[in-house]
Scaffold this active site. Structure first.
Site, PDB file in Angstrom:
ATOM      1  N   CYS A 206      -2.122 -59.274   1.702  1.00 14.25           N
ATOM      2  CA  CYS A 206      -2.162 -60.369   0.736  1.00 14.25           C
ATOM      3  C   CYS A 206      -0.755 -60.905   0.462  1.00 14.25           C
ATOM      4  O   CYS A 206      -0.580 -62.072   0.166  1.00 14.25           O
ATOM      5  CB  CYS A 206      -2.844 -59.940  -0.548  1.00 14.25           C
ATOM      6  SG  CYS A 206      -2.168 -58.444  -1.243  1.00 14.25           S
ATOM      7  N   HIS A 453      -1.350 -56.411  -5.951  1.00  9.57           N
ATOM      8  CA  HIS A 453      -2.011 -57.518  -5.273  1.00  9.57           C
ATOM      9  C   HIS A 453      -1.141 -58.765  -5.395  1.00  9.57           C
ATOM     10  O   HIS A 453      -0.476 -58.965  -6.409  1.00  9.57           O
ATOM     11  CB  HIS A 453      -3.375 -57.725  -5.938  1.00  9.57           C
ATOM     12  CG  HIS A 453      -4.202 -58.754  -5.243  1.00  9.57           C
ATOM     13  ND1 HIS A 453      -4.398 -58.742  -3.885  1.00  9.57           N
ATOM     14  CD2 HIS A 453      -4.885 -59.823  -5.710  1.00  9.57           C
ATOM     15  CE1 HIS A 453      -5.170 -59.753  -3.555  1.00  9.57           C
ATOM     16  NE2 HIS A 453      -5.478 -60.428  -4.632  1.00  9.57           N
ATOM     17  N   ASP A 470      -6.129 -66.855  -3.308  1.00 11.74           N
ATOM     18  CA  ASP A 470      -6.237 -65.398  -3.465  1.00 11.74           C
ATOM     19  C   ASP A 470      -6.986 -64.854  -2.255  1.00 11.74           C
ATOM     20  O   ASP A 470      -8.211 -64.734  -2.258  1.00 11.74           O
ATOM     21  CB  ASP A 470      -6.985 -65.085  -4.768  1.00 11.74           C
ATOM     22  CG  ASP A 470      -7.008 -63.588  -5.065  1.00 11.74           C
ATOM     23  OD1 ASP A 470      -6.556 -62.813  -4.210  1.00 11.74           O
ATOM     24  OD2 ASP A 470      -7.482 -63.200  -6.147  1.00 11.74           O
TER      25      ASP A 470
END
Length: 1116
Positions: A206, A453, A470
């Site tokens: 991510c 994250h 996201d």
């Protein structure tokens, strides 16, 4: 998304927020039930099921727990079941590990998710203000059903009775949980809702996804990438430009989220790299450097510099003489301080702050000697795209670890870097350029220092509409969410249940901005330009459109799969090709035979015409057999299709053949050939006819191959077909052969001798059975055969295993391979390794198994004859490896196992050196034996010096070992064993003297609490009655040999239960210390407060065996 272990690296993270994953996801974890008495309470009535509540868990007999992990009772918050999970001895770290867990995760429906803000705490039972509390938030789902802190607090602090966390072997854990409503994650169509698509997460990518989305949404950058020269012969997995072109094209034209595997392959990353969270700033720099390099000599050369490069001037200017030194430097991004700065402007002020060089810090100017001077930085020019890296992660010298700064830090929508009359600009800066910037994107990190994250808020066209990228999900967001909510700081949740819990729920916001991208207003039109298909090279368009069409075709096939049946047709040709090369057991690998995709309503007779076209075998010469899975797990042709079945549709036939409702129909095509090798009609088959398949084994060549099939009569005998078998094998007619039936191969091989004089029915042979035969004379000819008959060969094939051996010292490199058998016992394996290494004594070989998840050796080696077979050495939970590690020992392993090896750090009495010695003695030896052994290895200050052995843990002395203590139970893995000479003054302690503990410390103000942090080497000191601090200080300075200037800065305090009381020079030191057994008195000590300037000394005794962290590297 978060970092899934490859089991934790050597993390010393005070605030690491990760799912516990002590093994890779899904791996079973054996667990003993802890004999702990635990008490659980919830401070809110579960009947009302509040959206927030506090849960308290009292864990008794804590140090006696012998379980790896322990769950609390279940409690209810927000309609959901929760529980707390702790690892009492740490989840592969020397910290307490603690997580919040969804208690019923295993039984929840597909696609579940829930969002909670929560804090976990270990209560300080002496003084509540020292309670350790950490908070975070997380969206729990099937992949991440627990979340929390792998390094919650150091075990040293927890176990220290003076700290107040562990009282009467009991700890108290508290969880505050607030549940939030979330929208359905799974049904969201990003393209339909926003016009944009996301990027798939490869495991822990991510951080890369958020950066790639930011770069993609700088259209000028995207256009430059499209214009990089690539050719149709390039492969995306080997070319960074083509992989990036491909990725950007898909982001622009695809309707669903895009995979990044081609790009990471072009970086030269293996899957392990993808599963490691790297530093985004580092990745950004490395990627831009690579692209800059690849753009050289092309039409887009210099694009990276044009977009991102700015320049600043470092200067040093003397105050009293006319001398100035300047140096121009370029930058692609700027690192701004967060700590101590309220916003971006304050960070820029700090960046250009003037430092005065004076006193001991004067500047040495050429021809002028040491001079007072001003030192600073000013900007010559700023780039069109300004990338600001916010220093959210910093090294904390007090705690010797990286920490995340979650302080509130504001950033504006418009940033004016010409403010206050251009205070940031150097004299030669071009003042005609207006440095007014507009915010384009905000990259966010949620979590702690080693895990968490990443996602990005971007406004692609600089309009008022923001979007959140996201991973796979893109949503529309308002400006408040993108700006204010990413400032960080604290958030207080409203009280929903004031009657039950009066203290407000305060949460540190662990989600906050760590990178900002601004675009200069005057360059806006150029940078936010139009990018369309004509910017993309034709070969890229063609390739990607073809890929898209193939993907669409696959999607269509998937959608229409229920209308079709896959028919896999195996023929004699497949058996000839596969048996002996790809497979040895059964008859065919059905994944490698010809398959037909046929609509279910197609009549089977029409399908036969398709077969006729494909194989050139007329319909009337085809006979099809159904395959069947037998009870012994073999898979054989079972019976021919009946005329009635052939009259049905393909779909009906599949239902008949396949009770498992598989979409495939597997058939064997029997074709009989005449004398001229042309197809002829298949013979009529009666119940008396049995179809047998034949394999021939050659023991000299160790070769098994398929030679054909025959119909035999059930009442006939093998002796009647021997001539025919010799013909199939190419043997003379009178060669004597031996026959075996291949019955099964799972879990073990079953292959039995066939009596040639017993009927086929008498030997229980039926349609689809396999007979393996061999020439008897080959074995009797006197030549040595490793596997003289079919059963021994099949046994060998079934159990053979190529093992890759690696030296334990080089655990990443295969050194040699050996072909072994899974049935080899321990002695067989070490003998083969010793033989390969040319070693006479196999007992000096020690083996270590491989951990399939971390791709590293297991921490504990295999004991001598500790496992029965090779197969046991290669198994790791439910996975099997083909790697073993070896060491060559200096003594035989059985002898070594009877010994105890202790790592002892010897502190020289007069020299400032510490040497680690490995002391190896029989397990029944005593500490006295250790000291005697050590005396022979170390340099003593004088021959009669006496030695002692201490247990040191977190810079405190916990124990002096009695000379008669057995060494078998001494643990040197967590505690440092220190040996030292006993000073003369300690041998002559008078009746009124005291022997006290002296420790170094500094004050740590973490979590708004003053806590004492010990460091350095602790020691004992004799203090005399009536002795003042001044006198004690003199002796300490002499003992430690500290220079006067530095020693003058030291403070001295009496510490009891971790609280310092500072002493004055005139204080009588002995009056503070009670008469007690000092060897257990580590909670009362004389503390020396000063900064820790010593270089970090790494003790081999306290290092994990295999720890490393990879930097970001792009290899191509």
């Amino acid at each position: 998304m978060t970092l899934m272990t490859p089991p934790p690296l050597d993390q010393e993270d005070d605030e690491m927020v990760v799912p516990h994953s002590d093994l890779a996801a899904g791996a079973p974890q054996p667990m003993e039930v802890a004999p702990a008495e635990v008490a659980n309470t919830v401070d809110a009535q579960s009947v009302d099921d509040p959206p927030s509540a506090r849960f308290t868990w009292t864990i008794e007999n804590f140090l006696r727990l012998n379980t790896k992990k322990l769950y609390s009772d279940t409690f209810y918050v927000g309609g959901y079941k929760w529980r707390v999970l702790v690892f009492p001895k740490g989840n592969s770290v020397d910290h307490l590990s603690m997580y919040l867990d969804v208690a019923d995760a295993a039984t929840l429906p597909y696609g579940w998710s829930r969002y909670a803000q929560f804090s976990l705490a270990v209560i300080n039972q002496i003084n509540n203000k020292f309670t350790v509390r950490k908070d975070t938030q997380h969206q729990f789902n099937v992949r991440e059903s627990d979340w929390g802190f792998t390094s919650f607090m150091p075990l040293g602090e927890l176990y220290d009775p003076s700290r107040g966390y562990l009282v009467n072997d009991t700890i108290v854990v508290e969880a505050d949980v607030a549940v939030r409503k979330v929208i359905d994650y799974w049904s969201h169509d990003s393209k339909k809702e926003t016009g944009y698509v996301g990027l798939k997460n490869q495991g822990a990518t991510c951080y890369m996804n958020s950066l790639l989305q930011t770069l993609y949404h700088i259209p000028y950058f995207r256009k430059a990438v499209y214009h990089m020269p690539t050719t149709e012969n390039d492969m995306p997995s080997g070319s960074i430009p083509l992989a990036l072109q491909s990725l950007f094209y898909k982001l622009q034209y695809s309707d669903t989220s895009v995979a990044t595997k081609e790009l990471t392959k072009s970086f030269g990353w293996d899957t392990y790299d993808s599963f490691m969270q790297h530093d985004v700033q580092e990745l950004n720099r490395v990627l831009c450097e690579k692209l800059e390099d690849k753009m050289k000599g092309t039409v887009v050369e210099g694009t990276i510099q044009q977009l991102f490069e700015g320049h600043h001037m470092n200067y040093i200017e003397c105050i009293n003489v006319d001398y100035k030194s300047t140096r121009k430097e370029s930058f692609y991004d700027l690192q701004l301080d967060v700590k101590g700065c309220r916003d971006v402007c304050a960070s820029f002020d700090k960046y250009v702050e003037v430092e005065h060089l004076e006193g001991d810090n004067k500047y040495h100017a050429e021809q002028h000697g040491l001079q007072e001077a001003r030192k600073g930085v000013l900007f010559i020019d700023f780039p069109p795209v300004l990338q600001l890296q916010l220093k959210r992660f910093e090294y904390d010298f007090m705690r010797d670890t990286m920490v995340k700064i979650n302080d509130r830090y504001e950033f504006p929508l418009q940033l004016d870097l010409d403010r206050e009359n251009g205070k940031y600009l150097s004299p030669e800066a071009d003042r005609s350029v207006r440095n007014l910037y507009t915010l384009h994107s905000v990259l966010v990190h949620s979590g702690g220092v080693h895990g968490g994250h990443y996602y990005a808020y971007i406004r692609p066209t600089l309009s008022d509409q923001w979007f959140k990228f996201d991973d796979e999900r893109v949503t529309k967001e308002d400006m408040k969410r993108a700006l204010e909510e990413q400032y960080g700081g604290e958030e207080e949740l409203p009280q929903t249940n004031p009657g039950f819990n009066n203290s407000p729920f305060k949460f540190t916001k662990y989600s906050n901005a760590y990178m900002l991208v601004y675009i200069r207003e005057s360059d806006k039109e150029k940078i936010i330009c139009n990018v369309d298909e004509k910017d993309i090279a034709e070969h890229v368009r063609i390739r990607l459109k073809k890929e898209q069409e193939e993907k669409e075709q696959k999607r269509k096939e998937k959608a229409e799969a229920h209308l079709y049946t896959i028919i896999k047709v195996a023929r004699d040709e497949d058996l000839l090709e596969q048996i002996g090369s790809g497979i040895y057991f059964d008859l065919a690998d059905h994944d490698k035979v010809h398959s037909f995709r046929i609509q279910k309503q197609t009549p089977f007779n029409l399908f036969k015409e398709e077969v006729a076209k494909e194989f050139g075998i007329p319909v009337q010469f085809q006979r099809f057999w159904l395959w069947a899975k037998r009870q012994n797990h073999t898979y054989r042709p079972n019976r021919p299709l009946t005329p009635q079945e052939e009259a049905q549709s393909v779909g009906q036939l599949r239902e008949v053949s396949n009770k498992a409702n598989n979409a495939e129909l597997k058939l064997f095509l029997e074709v009989e050939l005449g004398q001229d090798l042309r197809p002829i009609p298949p013979p009529v088959k009666t119940k008396e006819d049995i179809l047998i398949f034949f394999k021939l084994y050659d023991p000299l060549k160790e070769e098994l191959r398929y030679v054909g099939r025959l119909f035999v009569k059930a009442n006939g005998k093998p002796v009647e077909i021997l001539t025919k078998l010799n013909e199939l094998a190419g043997f003379p007619p009178d060669v004597e052969t031996e026959l075996f039936e291949e019955i099964k191969f799972e879990p073990g091989v079953m292959c039995e001798h066939i009596d040639k004089k017993v009927t086929f029915r008498g030997s229980q042979l039926e349609d689809g059975d396999i007979i393996c035969f061999q020439n008897c004379s080959q074995v009797g000819s006197g030549e040595q055969c490793r596997y003289p008959d079919v059963p021994s060969f099949l046994e060998y094939v079934h159990n053979r295993q190529v093992v890759h051996f690696r030296s334990l010292e080089k655990p990443k490199e295969d050194e040699f391979c050996l072909e072994l058998s899974k049935l080899h016992i321990y002695d067989d394996v070490v003998e083969r390794v010793a033989s390969h290494l040319g070693l006479d004594d196999p007992s000096k070989i020690r083996l270590t198994s491989h951990n399939c998840y971390s791709q590293q050796p297991k921490p504990q080696p295999i004991k001598y004859r500790g496992v029965e077979r090779l197969s046991d050495m290669l198994v790791h939970y439910n996975q099997t490896s083909d790697i073993l590690y070896y060491e060559v020992l200096d003594i035989p392993l059985p002898e070594l196992q009877g010994l105890k090896t202790l790592k002892v750090a010897f502190h020289h009495a007069t020299k400032d050196e510490v040497i680690i010695h490995a002391i190896r003695l029989p397990k029944q030896s005593t500490v006295g034996d250790v000291i005697n052994d050590l005396r022979t290895k170390v340099e003593l200050s004088h021959p009669n010096a006496e030695l002692r052995l201490l247990e040191v843990f977190y810079h405190k002395i916990y124990k002096i070992f009695p000379l008669n203590e057995k060494i078998e139970n001494i643990n040197d893995q967590y505690w440092t064993l220190r040996a030292e000479e006993i000073p003369e003054e300690e041998k002559n302690v008078g009746p009124h003297d005291r022997l006290i503990h002296v420790y170094h410390f500094l004050k740590d103000t973490a979590q708004n609490q003053v806590q004492v942090q010990n460091f350095g080497e602790p020691f004992f000191l004799v203090i005399h009655e009536g002795e003042t601090l001044t006198e004690v200080k003199e002796r300490i300075q002499k003992k430690l040999q500290v220079p006067d200037e530095e020693f003058s800065k030291w403070k001295f305090a009496f510490l009891s239960l971790g609280r310092p009381e500072y002493l004055q020079d005139t204080d009588i030191v002995s009056s503070r210390f009670q008469r007690r057994d000092v060897y257990g008195a580590w909670e009362q000590y004389l503390g020396l407060e000063h900064s820790d300037n010593a270089p970090k000394r790494s003790y081999a005794a306290n290092q994990n065996r295999h720890t490393f962290e990879k930097p970001v590297r792009i290899y191509n």
